[in-house]
Design an enzyme around this catalytic site. Structure first.
Site, PDB file in Angstrom:
ATOM      1  N   HIS A 108       0.825  -1.216   0.000  1.00 48.28           N
ATOM      2  CA  HIS A 108       0.000   0.000   0.000  1.00 48.28           C
ATOM      3  C   HIS A 108       0.849   1.253   0.000  1.00 48.28           C
ATOM      4  CE1 HIS A 108      -3.820  -1.755   2.091  1.00 48.28           C
ATOM      5  NE2 HIS A 108      -3.384  -2.530   1.130  1.00 48.28           N
TER       6      HIS A 108
ATOM      7  N   ASP B  14      -6.032  -5.666   9.786  1.00 44.05           N
ATOM      8  CA  ASP B  14      -7.063  -6.121  10.720  1.00 44.05           C
ATOM      9  C   ASP B  14      -7.336  -7.610  10.606  1.00 44.05           C
ATOM     10  OD1 ASP B  14      -8.186  -5.588   8.250  1.00 44.05           O
ATOM     11  OD2 ASP B  14     -10.010  -4.689   9.046  1.00 44.05           O
TER      12      ASP B  14
ATOM     13  N   HIS C 189      -8.108 -10.347   0.629  1.00 45.12           N
ATOM     14  CA  HIS C 189      -7.935  -9.206   1.523  1.00 45.12           C
ATOM     15  C   HIS C 189      -6.822  -9.536   2.509  1.00 45.12           C
ATOM     16  CE1 HIS C 189     -10.145  -6.364   4.564  1.00 45.12           C
ATOM     17  NE2 HIS C 189      -9.263  -5.699   3.847  1.00 45.12           N
TER      18      HIS C 189
ATOM     19  N   GLU D 179     -14.086  -8.129  -0.148  1.00 46.47           N
ATOM     20  CA  GLU D 179     -13.458  -8.181   1.176  1.00 46.47           C
ATOM     21  C   GLU D 179     -14.477  -8.186   2.307  1.00 46.47           C
ATOM     22  OE1 GLU D 179     -10.933  -4.633   0.854  1.00 46.47           O
ATOM     23  OE2 GLU D 179     -12.096  -3.735   2.464  1.00 46.47           O
TER      24      GLU D 179
ATOM     25  N   ASP E 228      -8.060   1.262  -4.722  1.00 46.58           N
ATOM     26  CA  ASP E 228      -9.240   0.858  -3.953  1.00 46.58           C
ATOM     27  C   ASP E 228     -10.210   2.037  -3.851  1.00 46.58           C
ATOM     28  OD1 ASP E 228     -11.057  -0.261  -2.203  1.00 46.58           O
ATOM     29  OD2 ASP E 228      -9.570  -0.895  -0.715  1.00 46.58           O
TER      30      ASP E 228
ATOM     31  N   GLU F 222     -10.678  -1.666  -7.168  1.00 49.69           N
ATOM     32  CA  GLU F 222     -11.288  -2.452  -6.082  1.00 49.69           C
ATOM     33  C   GLU F 222     -12.553  -1.788  -5.539  1.00 49.69           C
ATOM     34  OE1 GLU F 222      -8.343  -3.495  -3.202  1.00 49.69           O
ATOM     35  OE2 GLU F 222      -9.805  -3.610  -1.574  1.00 49.69           O
TER      36      GLU F 222
HETATM   37  O1  EZ4 Z   1     -10.313  -0.683   4.878  1.00 52.65           O
HETATM   38  O2  EZ4 Z   1      -9.491  -3.817   6.320  1.00 52.65           O
HETATM   39  O3  EZ4 Z   1      -8.207  -3.310   0.753  1.00 52.65           O
HETATM   40  N1  EZ4 Z   1      -8.162  -3.101   1.901  1.00 52.65           N
HETATM   41  C1  EZ4 Z   1      -9.085  -2.461   2.605  1.00 52.65           C
HETATM   42  C2  EZ4 Z   1      -8.834  -2.391   4.093  1.00 52.65           C
HETATM   43  C3  EZ4 Z   1     -10.083  -2.056   4.880  1.00 52.65           C
HETATM   44  C4  EZ4 Z   1      -9.920  -2.504   6.290  1.00 52.65           C
HETATM   45  C5  EZ4 Z   1     -11.225  -2.346   7.029  1.00 52.65           C
HETATM   46  O4  EZ4 Z   1     -11.184  -3.042   8.202  1.00 52.65           O
HETATM   47  O5  EZ4 Z   1     -10.065  -1.991   2.056  1.00 52.65           O
HETATM   48  O6  EZ4 Z   1      -7.801  -1.506   4.382  1.00 52.65           O
HETATM   49 CO    CO Z   2     -10.277  -2.764   0.080  1.00 53.38          CO
END
Ligand code: EZ4
Ligand code: CO
Length: 429
Positions: free
Chosen positions: A149, A343, A339, A289, A237, A263
């Site tokens: 990212h 988290d 995903h 996701e 995304d 995404e």
């Molecule tokens: O925002 O997992 O592609 N990844 C995402 C994540 C979500 C988080 C939310 O809990 O969209 O970063």
């Molecule tokens: Co996402």
């Protein structure tokens, strides 16, 4: 029957005549199962299952912002009926928890089943002394392509962040940038290498403007292509923020910059809305996701409305259910793109890597490395090198949980942000 009759010697004889409580081989009974909640950097919920021969397995059960609902579901309703069951019967236990609940699907249920399923695969690997991917058919590739990212406050900041990821060896990079005129936007947060949107206290409120966003994003990718050339796979995304026709416009305007994927262009409860996007653009689409079962993506896959399915081990029923989704997807030329944000705990990351390495129609894996405290609590055998990851060859999943250390990081209530349009209207985050 079933569990209660184990070891009593009084066999229940089924209609087929086979004494069901005896089985063909000896059993490996589950003797203990516990939920461990900790917050090393962020909240994680982990299920630990122990068997009569002392083998234990781990499963991730983290549902960001709603963690304790899963903890309660597991502790109050699942664990009491797990004790005494044969840990080797992974598929049967999956069906027992799914069909046996009567109530179908839903994130809390499916996270709980996922945790049990993942822990049982871990146990089976350890019992047979092989890494889980060997149980899933073995490696279909040498390593797992991941994307990182990159984000920045503005375009130039984001260009720099992408350059840093390239230096670290990443072969595919997601780019998100702050938008002039908006105070905050999805994917741009604390730190360059790390994005954890959940915060303590009440949910943070972000402001949103679709107009500013739609005008801005093509400029970001035009600049990135100018800087990095044609060959670097770039991802973006949208995070559920557009309507179908807005998403169609964005996909079309990004075509010259040929993204690896776009995404979550729209919230996908309305699956047929993807038809409209497909009519207008060849930009590849990734969704899933927040899905928790094969039924959430059945239409998207069968109508070939997406190119990548993003369901995760923890949120979509575990390794067993994810394999079914992948098999359906394989028929329709849809590839996987799990995903992999922070988290999901390292237990889920490991499970994803075993799945990714083995499944034929793998596409890419999201990888956002965890905070140092997280990695200290969850030591793991998976590794990153030159843009690729490997789950390692430790038996089972290859992840351990240091419970003493975990207990030093107690749970702290935290929420994902919410999003409002500039006039205050509630919008998808
Ligand atoms: O925002 O997992 O592609 N990844 C995402 C994540 C979500 C988080 C939310 O809990 O969209 O970063
Ligand atoms: Co996402």
């Amino acid at each position: 029957m079933g569990q209660a009759s184990h070891g009593t010697g009084i066999g229940f004889v089924s209609l087929l005549g086979w004494p069901r409580d005896k089985g063909f081989l000896s059993t490996m009974k589950i003797t203990d199962a516990r939920v461990i909640v900790c917050s090393p950097g962020r909240n994680f919920v982990t299920l630990k299952i122990t068997t009569e021969d002392g083998i234990h397995g781990l499963g991730d059960a983290t549902l960001n912002g709603r963690e304790l609902a899963v903890t309660g579901y597991l502790s109050d309703h699942v664990i009491p009926i797990l004790i005494g069951r044969d840990a080797r019967r992974i598929e049967d236990i999956w069906q027992y928890l799914y069909k046996g609940a009567y109530w179908r699907r839903g994130p809390v249920t499916m996270c709980s089943i996922a945790a049990v399923d993942t822990a049982l695969w871990d146990i089976k690997g350890k019992a047979l002394n092989v890494p889980v991917y060997q149980l899933l058919g073995g490696a279909s590739r040498d390593g797992v392509l991941v994307y990182g990212h990159a984000s920045g406050q503005d375009i130039e900041d984001t260009v720099q962040a992408v350059a840093e990821y390239r230096k670290l060896g990443y072969k595919a990079i997601r780019a998100q940038s702050g938008i002039p005129g908006l105070q905050s936007t999805y994917g741009v947060g604390r730190g360059k290498m790390y994005y954890e949107p959940a915060e303590k206290g009440a949910p943070v409120e972000n402001a949103w403007s679709t107009d500013l966003y739609l005008n801005f994003v093509p400029r970001l990718f035009e600049r990135l292509r100018k800087e990095f050339g044609e060959d670097l796979p770039l991802l973006h995304d949208v995070h559920h923020r557009l309507t179908p026709i807005e998403a169609a416009r964005l996909g079309k305007s990004l075509e010259p910059f040929h993204l690896f994927w776009l995404e979550d262009p729209v919230p996908a409860e309305l699956q047929e809305s993807l038809r409209l996007i497909r009519q207008h653009t060849t930009t590849p689409i990734a969704i899933g996701e927040v899905f928790n079962s094969i039924y959430d993506c059945q239409q998207l896959i069968q109508e070939q409305l997406i190119d990548y399915i993003r369901t995760a081990v923890v949120h979509a029923g575990g390794i067993s259910h994810l394999r079914k989704i992948a098999s359906l997807a394989e028929l329709y030329h849809v590839r996987t793109g799990c995903h992999g944000a922070t988290d999901m705990s390292p237990v889920c990351m490991a499970a994803a890597l075993h799945f990714d390495l083995s499944v034929h129609n793998f596409g890419i894996q999201e990888y956002m490395h965890h905070a140092e405290e997280t990695d200290r609590v969850f030591s793991h055998s998976y590794s990153f090198s030159d843009g690729m990851m490997h789950p390692g060859d430790a038996p089972g999943l290859g992840v351990d949980l240091d419970e003493a250390l975990a207990s030093k990081y107690p749970y702290r209530r935290a929420y994902l942000p919410i999003n409002r349009k500039l006039d205050g209207t509630m919008h998808s985050w």
